[in-house]
Design a protein around this motif. Structure first.
Motif, PDB file in Angstrom:
ATOM      1  N   ASP A 328       0.866  -1.169   0.000  1.00  0.00           N
ATOM      2  CA  ASP A 328       0.000   0.000   0.000  1.00  0.00           C
ATOM      3  C   ASP A 328       0.909   1.227   0.000  1.00  0.00           C
ATOM      4  O   ASP A 328       1.671   1.451   0.935  1.00  0.00           O
ATOM      5  CB  ASP A 328      -0.887  -0.045   1.252  1.00  0.00           C
ATOM      6  CG  ASP A 328      -2.053   0.913   1.132  1.00  0.00           C
ATOM      7  OD1 ASP A 328      -2.538   1.095   0.005  1.00  0.00           O
ATOM      8  OD2 ASP A 328      -2.449   1.486   2.163  1.00  0.00           O
ATOM      9  N   VAL A 329       0.865   1.974  -1.087  1.00  0.00           N
ATOM     10  CA  VAL A 329       1.739   3.120  -1.244  1.00  0.00           C
ATOM     11  C   VAL A 329       0.945   4.374  -0.880  1.00  0.00           C
ATOM     12  O   VAL A 329      -0.082   4.656  -1.479  1.00  0.00           O
ATOM     13  CB  VAL A 329       2.210   3.244  -2.720  1.00  0.00           C
ATOM     14  CG1 VAL A 329       3.195   4.390  -2.863  1.00  0.00           C
ATOM     15  CG2 VAL A 329       2.811   1.939  -3.199  1.00  0.00           C
ATOM     16  N   SER A 365      -5.047   9.235  -2.519  1.00  0.00           N
ATOM     17  CA  SER A 365      -3.979   9.307  -1.529  1.00  0.00           C
ATOM     18  C   SER A 365      -3.266   7.977  -1.336  1.00  0.00           C
ATOM     19  O   SER A 365      -2.264   7.896  -0.645  1.00  0.00           O
ATOM     20  CB  SER A 365      -4.548   9.784  -0.191  1.00  0.00           C
ATOM     21  OG  SER A 365      -5.526   8.866   0.223  1.00  0.00           O
ATOM     22  N   SER A 366      -3.778   6.926  -1.947  1.00  0.00           N
ATOM     23  CA  SER A 366      -3.037   5.669  -1.874  1.00  0.00           C
ATOM     24  C   SER A 366      -3.267   4.797  -3.097  1.00  0.00           C
ATOM     25  O   SER A 366      -4.324   4.841  -3.727  1.00  0.00           O
ATOM     26  CB  SER A 366      -3.378   4.903  -0.591  1.00  0.00           C
ATOM     27  OG  SER A 366      -4.383   3.953  -0.824  1.00  0.00           O
ATOM     28  N   ILE A 367      -2.222   4.039  -3.434  1.00  0.00           N
ATOM     29  CA  ILE A 367      -2.316   3.079  -4.527  1.00  0.00           C
ATOM     30  C   ILE A 367      -1.904   1.737  -3.955  1.00  0.00           C
ATOM     31  O   ILE A 367      -0.900   1.630  -3.247  1.00  0.00           O
ATOM     32  CB  ILE A 367      -1.375   3.464  -5.684  1.00  0.00           C
ATOM     33  CG1 ILE A 367      -1.879   4.735  -6.368  1.00  0.00           C
ATOM     34  CG2 ILE A 367      -1.257   2.323  -6.697  1.00  0.00           C
ATOM     35  CD1 ILE A 367      -1.012   5.205  -7.526  1.00  0.00           C
ATOM     36  N   LEU A 383      11.045   0.790  -4.581  1.00  0.00           N
ATOM     37  CA  LEU A 383      10.186   1.952  -4.292  1.00  0.00           C
ATOM     38  C   LEU A 383      10.823   2.849  -3.225  1.00  0.00           C
ATOM     39  O   LEU A 383      10.812   4.070  -3.324  1.00  0.00           O
ATOM     40  CB  LEU A 383       8.795   1.491  -3.834  1.00  0.00           C
ATOM     41  CG  LEU A 383       7.916   0.855  -4.919  1.00  0.00           C
ATOM     42  CD1 LEU A 383       6.656   0.253  -4.317  1.00  0.00           C
ATOM     43  CD2 LEU A 383       7.551   1.862  -6.005  1.00  0.00           C
ATOM     44  N   GLU A 384      11.404   2.206  -2.204  1.00  0.00           N
ATOM     45  CA  GLU A 384      12.046   2.991  -1.135  1.00  0.00           C
ATOM     46  C   GLU A 384      13.210   3.814  -1.678  1.00  0.00           C
ATOM     47  O   GLU A 384      13.343   4.999  -1.406  1.00  0.00           O
ATOM     48  CB  GLU A 384      12.549   2.063  -0.029  1.00  0.00           C
ATOM     49  CG  GLU A 384      11.448   1.622   0.914  1.00  0.00           C
ATOM     50  CD  GLU A 384      11.990   0.938   2.168  1.00  0.00           C
ATOM     51  OE1 GLU A 384      12.985   0.189   2.061  1.00  0.00           O
ATOM     52  OE2 GLU A 384      11.395   1.149   3.245  1.00  0.00           O
ATOM     53  N   MET A 385      14.056   3.154  -2.470  1.00  0.00           N
ATOM     54  CA  MET A 385      15.235   3.838  -3.002  1.00  0.00           C
ATOM     55  C   MET A 385      14.853   5.004  -3.896  1.00  0.00           C
ATOM     56  O   MET A 385      15.430   6.084  -3.812  1.00  0.00           O
ATOM     57  CB  MET A 385      16.062   2.850  -3.837  1.00  0.00           C
ATOM     58  CG  MET A 385      16.707   1.783  -3.020  1.00  0.00           C
ATOM     59  SD  MET A 385      18.482   1.830  -3.165  1.00  0.00           S
ATOM     60  CE  MET A 385      18.700   1.550  -4.902  1.00  0.00           C
ATOM     61  N   GLU A 386      13.889   4.768  -4.780  1.00  0.00           N
ATOM     62  CA  GLU A 386      13.586   5.761  -5.810  1.00  0.00           C
ATOM     63  C   GLU A 386      12.637   6.856  -5.341  1.00  0.00           C
ATOM     64  O   GLU A 386      12.785   8.015  -5.699  1.00  0.00           O
ATOM     65  CB  GLU A 386      12.943   5.075  -7.036  1.00  0.00           C
ATOM     66  CG  GLU A 386      13.853   4.135  -7.784  1.00  0.00           C
ATOM     67  CD  GLU A 386      14.807   4.857  -8.726  1.00  0.00           C
ATOM     68  OE1 GLU A 386      14.392   5.885  -9.298  1.00  0.00           O
ATOM     69  OE2 GLU A 386      15.949   4.398  -8.866  1.00  0.00           O
ATOM     70  N   LEU A 395       5.044   3.287   3.096  1.00  0.00           N
ATOM     71  CA  LEU A 395       4.721   2.022   2.430  1.00  0.00           C
ATOM     72  C   LEU A 395       4.241   1.037   3.482  1.00  0.00           C
ATOM     73  O   LEU A 395       4.918   0.822   4.477  1.00  0.00           O
ATOM     74  CB  LEU A 395       5.977   1.431   1.784  1.00  0.00           C
ATOM     75  CG  LEU A 395       6.561   2.078   0.537  1.00  0.00           C
ATOM     76  CD1 LEU A 395       7.882   1.401   0.183  1.00  0.00           C
ATOM     77  CD2 LEU A 395       5.598   1.940  -0.622  1.00  0.00           C
ATOM     78  N   ASP A 396       3.060   0.435   3.235  1.00  0.00           N
ATOM     79  CA  ASP A 396       2.587  -0.629   4.129  1.00  0.00           C
ATOM     80  C   ASP A 396       2.635  -1.941   3.374  1.00  0.00           C
ATOM     81  O   ASP A 396       2.129  -2.021   2.261  1.00  0.00           O
ATOM     82  CB  ASP A 396       1.128  -0.377   4.539  1.00  0.00           C
ATOM     83  CG  ASP A 396       1.056   0.478   5.784  1.00  0.00           C
ATOM     84  OD1 ASP A 396       2.064   0.508   6.521  1.00  0.00           O
ATOM     85  OD2 ASP A 396       0.000   1.097   6.002  1.00  0.00           O
TER      86      ASP A 396
END
Ligand code: ASP
Ligand code: MG
Length: 470
Positions: A328-329, A365-367, A383-386, A395-396
């Motif tokens: 969950d972004v 607000s979330s994807i 995702l964290e790095m970029e 991020l969940d």
């Protein structure tokens, strides 16, 4: 002589993995060939393509002895199969000699790749095409053993010409059609059964290309459309497409008839893995396909056509794919920001991750994204790095979730499907964490915990009375 049907019959690896199976297939094809014209397409003997891929990995790790050990495993397996399958000694000698030539070439190729110390997409395709090169010789020779004329042909030899996208090539269909129809017509006129290796072809320079894993299905439909076959049969170890996984639902049924588009959805989500492009060549010519078992030929299997005779059911099957992860972004700056989704998916694509399901809530607000458990680590770190701290705040991650999908074109425009689905799910106290429905309304999918899979699948199979489908 008048032939009833022109058929392309494709055998998966599990259908040709013992000498008994190969002999049974040879007998079956020989029998059918008395009234029908047949082209056989074969996968590699089961496990062989995996071994070849492992060889490439060993080469990358500069582990020559491991690569050679795996090659010996492949060589011994096929030598043994040849000796057990072919009874006539002169034929047995002939096939062993032919296989030996392939084995020498395989070993020379491995040597070359080891020397270079690299695996290019082109050398990879050359390497992994060996499984089919070997299997077609076994099957063809087993047919010869019964006194019937047959020859083995690789995809390149039969005339499949592709672009040069190694690993996921596509046929150049007009050239391919000309070449294939010429080869096959000439063999038919000589009453010789062609046994064609699936999975590969060659580009215009003659370099071997492959269609990607499971590509033999695609080879079968390419060939079928080129020779205007009456039907294409995919023979494997399952009786057909089913209303649900029979390991979960005891009274799951084999579907008698489904449409191409339903079959495409079922192939993506179902237990019977079919190469995603398999149906493409069939669509314009409307060639029917049957999905059948080679071990139970009395069973007619599932017929796949453009417009099935009777679509009375709204839902035709409940499939499930377990062991996925849900990401969950979240991030305030995603709201109303064009290009956010594009950045997220670009990041995942660059990391080589296949996204299985997506949903975005209307507040933007979330994807939520579903990927395989095995890809989760790579996806989250990419995702964290970029993007973390930029467009993403948080991020969940949830591991071990299952996708449950209901498939059936009868859902389109039918009121009340969703309420029936979630009513049944709620009664079983299963929590749903994500829902998607494509606008085609062909597929309604949702996510539950792995451990709730059986309860959810059974509840839906029951709610839609799928045991009474045919
Ligand atoms: N042998 C290839 C694979 O395992 C192609 C196929 O089986 O369809 O992917
Ligand atoms: Mg296969």
């Amino acid at each position: 002589m008048y032939f009833e049907l022109k058929l392309v019959i494709k055998y998966g690896g599990t259908s040709i993995s013992t000498s008994k199976d190969i002999q049974a297939i040879a007998k079956y094809i020989n029998q059918l060939s008395k009234k029908d014209q047949i082209v056989v397409v074969c996968s590699a003997v089961s496990g062989t393509t995996d071994d070849l891929i492992e060889i490439s990995e060993s080469i990358k790790k500069e582990n020559k002895s491991k690569a050679e050990q795996l090659a010996s495993k492949i060589i011994n397996r096929h030598k043994q199969l040849a000796k057990q399958t072919v009874k006539k000694l002169n034929l047995q000698k002939k096939i062993v000699t032919k296989l030996d030539q392939d084995f020498s070439e395989l070993l020379a190729l491995i040597d070359g790749m080891v020397l270079l110390g690299e695996v290019t997409p082109r050398s990879m395709d050359y390497l992994i095409s060996f499984g089919e090169r070997l299997s077609i010789k076994l099957v063809s020779s087993a047919i010869n053993d019964l006194g019937k004329k047959s020859i083995p042909l690789t995809g390149k030899e039969v005339g499949i010409v592709t672009d040069s996208k190694f690993g996921e090539s596509k046929p150049l269909i007009d050239t391919t059609r000309l070449r294939i129809s010429k080869t096959i017509d000439s063999l038919f006129s000589k009453k010789t059964i062609p046994i064609v290796g699936g999975f590969s072809g060659a580009d215009q320079h003659g370099h071997i290309t492959t269609f990607g894993r499971g590509g033999s299905d695609y080879s079968a439909t390419i060939i079928g459309s080129c020779i205007k076959a009456d039907e294409i049969w995919l023979m494997s170890d399952v009786n057909g497409l089913m209303t649900a996984d029979p390991k979960i639902v005891k009274n799951a049924k084999v579907l008698k008839e489904v449409s191409y588009i339903e079959a495409i959805e079922m192939a993506l989500f179902g237990a019977k893995q079919i190469h995603p492009r398999t149906f493409e060549p069939l669509l314009s010519k409307k060639i029917p396909m049957r999905i059948r078992s080679s071990f139970n030929t009395i069973n007619e299997g599932t017929l796949v056509t453009a417009s099935p005779a009777s679509i009375k059911n709204t839902v035709k099957c409940v499939s499930n794919v377990q062991n996925n992860g849900l990401i969950d972004v979240q991030g305030g700056s995603m709201v109303g920001m064009p290009g956010t989704a594009a950045k997220i998916f670009e990041t995942l694509a660059k990391a080589g991750i296949n996204v299985m399901m997506i949903s975005q809530n209307p507040s933007e607000s979330s994807i939520t994204i579903v990927v395989k458990n095995d890809d989760l680590d790579k996806a989250v770190s990419a995702l964290e790095m970029e993007l973390l701290g930029k467009i993403i705040k948080k991020l969940d991650v949830t591991t071990d979730v299952a996708i449950i999908a209901l498939i059936g074109s009868g859902m389109r425009g039918t009121v009340g499907v969703a309420s029936k689905v979630f009513g049944a799910i709620e009664k079983n106290k299963v929590n749903v964490s994500m829902i998607t429905q494509g606008s085609s309304e062909l597929n309604l999918a949702f996510v539950v915990k792995n451990s709730d899979t059986n309860a959810a699948v059974r509840a839906l199979h029951d709610a839609f009375a799928l045991e009474k489908i045919n």
